[in-house]
Design an enzyme around this catalytic site. Sequence first.
Site, PDB file in Angstrom:
ATOM      1  N   ASP A  14       1.196  -1.207   0.127  1.00  0.00           N
ATOM      2  CA  ASP A  14       0.221  -0.337   0.209  1.00  0.00           C
ATOM      3  C   ASP A  14       0.712   1.392  -0.346  1.00  0.00           C
ATOM      4  O   ASP A  14       1.846   1.118   0.752  1.00  0.00           O
ATOM      5  CB  ASP A  14      -0.731   0.086   1.456  1.00  0.00           C
ATOM      6  CG  ASP A  14      -1.725   0.985   1.469  1.00  0.00           C
ATOM      7  OD1 ASP A  14      -2.261   1.192  -0.097  1.00  0.00           O
ATOM      8  OD2 ASP A  14      -2.963   1.132   2.581  1.00  0.00           O
ATOM      9  N   GLY A  17      -0.248   6.237  -4.617  1.00  0.00           N
ATOM     10  CA  GLY A  17      -0.912   6.405  -4.828  1.00  0.00           C
ATOM     11  C   GLY A  17      -0.159   7.691  -3.823  1.00  0.00           C
ATOM     12  O   GLY A  17       0.579   8.909  -4.629  1.00  0.00           O
ATOM     13  N   HIS A  31       2.247   3.818  -9.506  1.00  0.00           N
ATOM     14  CA  HIS A  31       2.741   1.914  -9.320  1.00  0.00           C
ATOM     15  C   HIS A  31       3.781   1.176 -10.380  1.00  0.00           C
ATOM     16  O   HIS A  31       4.421   0.575  -9.757  1.00  0.00           O
ATOM     17  CB  HIS A  31       0.718   2.241 -10.013  1.00  0.00           C
ATOM     18  CG  HIS A  31      -0.061   1.662  -9.214  1.00  0.00           C
ATOM     19  ND1 HIS A  31      -0.275   1.161  -8.113  1.00  0.00           N
ATOM     20  CD2 HIS A  31      -1.347   3.160  -9.945  1.00  0.00           C
ATOM     21  CE1 HIS A  31      -1.663   2.140  -7.713  1.00  0.00           C
ATOM     22  NE2 HIS A  31      -2.486   3.249  -8.467  1.00  0.00           N
ATOM     23  N   LEU A 125       9.977 -20.487  -4.552  1.00  0.00           N
ATOM     24  CA  LEU A 125       8.864 -20.085  -4.263  1.00  0.00           C
ATOM     25  C   LEU A 125       7.662 -20.734  -4.502  1.00  0.00           C
ATOM     26  O   LEU A 125       7.629 -19.866  -5.612  1.00  0.00           O
ATOM     27  CB  LEU A 125       9.925 -18.542  -3.834  1.00  0.00           C
ATOM     28  CG  LEU A 125       8.482 -17.075  -4.088  1.00  0.00           C
ATOM     29  CD1 LEU A 125       8.845 -16.773  -2.291  1.00  0.00           C
ATOM     30  CD2 LEU A 125       8.818 -16.341  -4.312  1.00  0.00           C
TER      31      LEU A 125
HETATM   32  C1  IPE Z   1      -5.824  -2.642  -0.452  1.00  0.00           C
HETATM   33  O1  IPE Z   1      -5.154  -1.115  -0.743  1.00  0.00           O
HETATM   34  C2  IPE Z   1      -5.280  -3.496  -1.392  1.00  0.00           C
HETATM   35  C3  IPE Z   1      -4.017  -3.699  -2.200  1.00  0.00           C
HETATM   36  C4  IPE Z   1      -3.284  -3.328  -1.648  1.00  0.00           C
HETATM   37  C5  IPE Z   1      -3.760  -3.878  -3.963  1.00  0.00           C
HETATM   38  P1  IPE Z   1      -6.661  -0.719  -0.789  1.00  0.00           P
HETATM   39  O2  IPE Z   1      -4.945   1.118  -0.923  1.00  0.00           O
HETATM   40  O3  IPE Z   1      -6.904  -0.738  -1.652  1.00  0.00           O
HETATM   41  O4  IPE Z   1      -6.781  -0.336   1.245  1.00  0.00           O
HETATM   42  P2  IPE Z   1      -8.294   0.335   1.139  1.00  0.00           P
HETATM   43  O5  IPE Z   1      -8.903   1.559   0.420  1.00  0.00           O
HETATM   44  O6  IPE Z   1      -6.663   1.550   1.816  1.00  0.00           O
HETATM   45  O7  IPE Z   1      -8.147   0.354   3.029  1.00  0.00           O
HETATM   46  C1  IPE Z   2      -2.021  -0.062  -3.063  1.00  0.00           C
HETATM   47  O1  IPE Z   2      -1.355   1.295  -3.336  1.00  0.00           O
HETATM   48  C2  IPE Z   2      -1.951  -0.359  -5.191  1.00  0.00           C
HETATM   49  C3  IPE Z   2      -2.866  -1.084  -4.972  1.00  0.00           C
HETATM   50  C4  IPE Z   2      -3.858  -0.827  -4.088  1.00  0.00           C
HETATM   51  C5  IPE Z   2      -3.417  -1.351  -6.452  1.00  0.00           C
HETATM   52  P1  IPE Z   2      -2.424   2.533  -3.320  1.00  0.00           P
HETATM   53  O2  IPE Z   2      -2.818   2.730  -4.634  1.00  0.00           O
HETATM   54  O3  IPE Z   2      -3.516   2.130  -2.750  1.00  0.00           O
HETATM   55  O4  IPE Z   2      -1.753   3.748  -2.739  1.00  0.00           O
HETATM   56  P2  IPE Z   2      -2.118   4.596  -2.238  1.00  0.00           P
HETATM   57  O5  IPE Z   2      -2.593   3.854  -0.676  1.00  0.00           O
HETATM   58  O6  IPE Z   2      -3.372   5.719  -2.355  1.00  0.00           O
HETATM   59  O7  IPE Z   2      -0.992   5.953  -1.250  1.00  0.00           O
HETATM   60 MG    MG Z   3      -3.796   1.803  -0.265  1.00  0.00          MG
END
Ligand code: IPE
Ligand code: IPE
Ligand code: MG
Length: 243
Positions: A14, A17, A31, A125
């Site tokens: 996570d 973004g 990403h 793995l």
């Molecule tokens: C969880 O992250 C899903 C993945 C890492 C693929 P999100 O960014 O979607 O989760 P929330 O919305 O913060 O809970």
């Molecule tokens: C995790 O990073 C990747 C996916 C959920 C696909 P995010 O895209 O959720 O990044 P943030 O949480 O917005 O920073």
């Molecule tokens: Mg996220």
Amino acid sequence: MNRDLPAHIAIIMDGNGRWAAERNLPRIAGHSAGVSAVRKVVEECARLKIPHLTLFAFSTENWNRPQEEVGGLMVLLDQYLKKELNTLMKNKVRLTTIGHLEDLPDNVQHTLRDVVKRSAGNEGLTLTLALSYSGRDDILKAVRGAARAVMRGDLSPDDIGPETFSSFLYTRGIPDPDLLIRTSGEQRISNFLLWQVAYTEFWVTDKLWPDFSSEDLHEAIETFRSRERRFGMTSEQVKGGKT
Ligand code: IPE
Ligand code: IPE
Ligand code: MG
């Protein structure tokens, strides 16, 4: 102290973004940077001879993101699989997936099936990608599978214990995670492996996923090894090796 290496590490990757936002870049740039972190972690887990690594790459809820971001993620996934195939083979990584594969664009499904097939004989793995995955859907799928087996007369309701139930989940054949890592400081499960994390050790870091390094992985593993897993028993019982 538990000392053993985890047999199964699961990661909620996570913060891509936010990594991009900090640099005034579009989310997809985050990403893209996240893919490099995936590469590093997969190689390091293979090197450490960790048997299982499961990466939460895309949740069912992630389909609700802007179309442009979803499309960009699908392109990145396809590119990653095509570019990494040789390295995965060299490192004896076996690729598997969990989730609603049928939801993914046809070309991505095709690439995934190809890499899964080609890497099926690898004995290092096992890398499991959670794609269009929902922990609740996983449980519902298992409930339906068990109900169908009962209706066919192949299974008695009284015989549905944890092991039988687990055999109907996407993760059948994969041990429950020992260690769950989440980056970006969020302390929630976000519909990841709900059933499977009953006794998993959680480790959260504030680092955003694109910044996650081998050193962070080592820190997570060392913390895991310093924890006492009690599984409901007392510390004295665990230390005395009594069950
Ligand atoms: C969880 O992250 C899903 C993945 C890492 C693929 P999100 O960014 O979607 O989760 P929330 O919305 O913060 O809970
Ligand atoms: C995790 O990073 C990747 C996916 C959920 C696909 P995010 O895209 O959720 O990044 P943030 O949480 O917005 O920073
Ligand atoms: Mg996220």
